[in-house]
Design an enzyme around this catalytic site. Sequence first.
Site, mmCIF file in Angstrom:
data_model
loop_
_atom_site.group_PDB
_atom_site.id
_atom_site.type_symbol
_atom_site.label_atom_id
_atom_site.label_comp_id
_atom_site.label_asym_id
_atom_site.label_seq_id
_atom_site.Cartn_x
_atom_site.Cartn_y
_atom_site.Cartn_z
ATOM 1 N N ASP A 3 0.844 -1.192 0.000
ATOM 2 C CA ASP A 3 0.000 0.000 0.000
ATOM 3 C C ASP A 3 0.879 1.241 0.000
ATOM 4 O O ASP A 3 1.801 1.339 0.822
ATOM 5 C CB ASP A 3 -0.856 0.055 1.278
ATOM 6 C CG ASP A 3 -2.111 -0.800 1.178
ATOM 7 O OD1 ASP A 3 -2.282 -1.491 0.159
ATOM 8 O OD2 ASP A 3 -2.915 -0.776 2.133
ATOM 9 N N LYS B 271 -8.021 0.669 -5.298
ATOM 10 C CA LYS B 271 -9.221 0.079 -4.682
ATOM 11 C C LYS B 271 -10.489 0.791 -5.105
ATOM 12 O O LYS B 271 -10.500 2.013 -5.281
ATOM 13 C CB LYS B 271 -9.122 0.177 -3.155
ATOM 14 C CG LYS B 271 -8.097 -0.756 -2.519
ATOM 15 C CD LYS B 271 -8.114 -0.581 -1.007
ATOM 16 C CE LYS B 271 -6.969 -1.276 -0.313
ATOM 17 N NZ LYS B 271 -7.010 -2.731 -0.392
ATOM 18 N N GLY C 181 -5.522 -2.915 8.545
ATOM 19 C CA GLY C 181 -5.170 -1.796 9.408
ATOM 20 C C GLY C 181 -5.015 -2.172 10.866
ATOM 21 O O GLY C 181 -4.857 -1.304 11.717
ATOM 22 N N ARG D 249 -6.443 -20.392 6.688
ATOM 23 C CA ARG D 249 -6.665 -21.776 7.131
ATOM 24 C C ARG D 249 -8.056 -22.254 6.725
ATOM 25 O O ARG D 249 -8.243 -23.412 6.343
ATOM 26 C CB ARG D 249 -6.506 -21.893 8.653
ATOM 27 C CG ARG D 249 -5.053 -21.966 9.095
ATOM 28 C CD ARG D 249 -4.987 -22.466 10.536
ATOM 29 N NE ARG D 249 -3.655 -22.419 11.091
ATOM 30 C CZ ARG D 249 -2.761 -23.415 10.984
ATOM 31 N NH1 ARG D 249 -3.056 -24.522 10.319
ATOM 32 N NH2 ARG D 249 -1.578 -23.302 11.544
ATOM 33 N N GLY E 243 -3.294 -7.319 8.014
ATOM 34 C CA GLY E 243 -2.626 -7.435 9.312
ATOM 35 C C GLY E 243 -1.187 -7.915 9.269
ATOM 36 O O GLY E 243 -0.564 -8.094 10.316
ATOM 37 N N GLY F 217 -0.320 -3.740 3.889
ATOM 38 C CA GLY F 217 -0.988 -2.444 3.848
ATOM 39 C C GLY F 217 -0.304 -1.470 4.764
ATOM 40 O O GLY F 217 0.765 -0.936 4.456
ATOM 41 N N SER F 218 -0.879 -1.269 5.945
ATOM 42 C CA SER F 218 -0.359 -0.283 6.879
ATOM 43 C C SER F 218 0.992 -0.713 7.443
ATOM 44 O O SER F 218 1.750 0.124 7.937
ATOM 45 C CB SER F 218 -1.359 -0.103 8.019
ATOM 46 O OG SER F 218 -2.677 -0.064 7.505
#
Lengths: 205, 307
Positions: free
Chosen positions: B37, B94, B166, B178, B227, B248-249
């Site tokens: 990101d 996005k 995030g 999983r 995450g 991402g973050s």
Amino acid sequence: MKVGILAVQGDFEAHGQMLSRLGVEHIFVRTLAGLANLEGLVLPGGESSTHLKFLTEGGLLDAIRELARRGGALFGTCAGAILLAREVKNPPQTSLGLADISVARNAYGRQVASQVLWGPSKLKEAPLEMVFIRAPLIERVGSGVEVLAESEGRPVLVRQDKVLAATFHPELTEDATVHEYFLQMCASGSRGVQTAESTKAMRSS
Amino acid sequence: MDSSNGKQGNQGSSEKDNLWRVKVGLAEMLKGGVIMDVTTAEQARIAEQAGACAVMALERVPADIRKEGGVARMASPRIIREIMETVTIPVMAKVRIGHFAEAQVLEALEVDFIDESEVLTPADEENHIWKHDFRVPFVCGARNLGEALRRIAEGAAMIRTKGEAGSGNVVEAVRHMRAIVGHIRRLTTLREDELVHEAKELGAPLELVRQVARTGKLPVPNFSAGGIATPADAALVRQLGAEAAFVGSGIFKSSDPEKRARAIVKATTHFDDPKAVLEASEQLGEAMKGIDVRQLDEKELLQTRGW
């Protein structure tokens, strides 16, 4: 015969599936040690800038050049062809310089320009299926380089001695022609033998 | 609809089949890599130099969307264009779930991949975009196999876990990966007659369910997102079956984005080599702080968006 597939990133598994289908032993190469005792190495599609960074930091650039000097065969598709070229443009980028060609990255446009085409080749009678994905363009071909296939009048599969470069993705088709040709190169002597097929005139589609 | 990996081309194969093949083909090219990101051209340059195989152009990273609230929409075309002009790797962007007009704008802009994403505020609470109508390939999030197959039926050329965007907490990405991989494994053990019932339970087309049962994998690349914040997180999701990772973050919310970006790229490639992951993990600064997902209210979760 043992063939390696550079597995930094990209469609290395698709090449693996093709080689499995042809009954060829292969390994995924991510380290210097993986390059030992190979008859050939496939440089797959993916992002050439990502691959290049990895090869530079891991000391693999010189090791791949050494593999070529020892008579190992090399086959690059798309990003792999960019890595094999002597000159890379748009933007300029370091490369292995093992094939005397100049290549412009993403020269056909962005993903919306990606397409499947059919073009004439010296490898088989029927036209060859070519999957182009954000493909590079071969702008110049040196005198020692043989053009094995074209699309819309432009070279898309070229060979110099034991180096084979395609701007398209034969590994994303069912047609094993180009991989079979590469395996013949792997099995041949140190400078490569011109197969009867490769000296045939380009067939029109 | 042909949702096979599409290798059975012949010269007469339809334009639609060929389009599907080049869409899945680009997803294939991103395997083994890290998609990062970025919110500025400068961040995109850092990501590319660190070895990202693609970037996701955004106005705010998910951690900030979470913090600041409000309606999160498609990024401004100006920002996306600047990023496209700065890097040579593929650029993704996005759109809100169901907002096909935002997707049309991104296609006109010629981004390389569109993420129909739960991170943005949904525009439609029933329907996702009919993605077969577009030349640009789509990636969609999924929490389980049924959701993944519904998105593929609509034309997604890549699936990623939703995780909890995030949060800096990998627990939800692990749960989703999983769930998907485990369910695929179970499908391969079922009889043909049992697959009909399974398709009904999954809420997914029977043809796709049968194909997954036969091949033991999704018909499109299966990536992980939501995450991932450390090199070991990336190695974890890769070992659980993710073919690539979205971060991402995790990168630009850490104290050392450049180093962390390089480290996560390295760990993603060498996911099955603990010594290489160790090397990648050393000399890093602070990871993003992160959130215990169990402390979040149901209404604060992003992963429950999409159906």
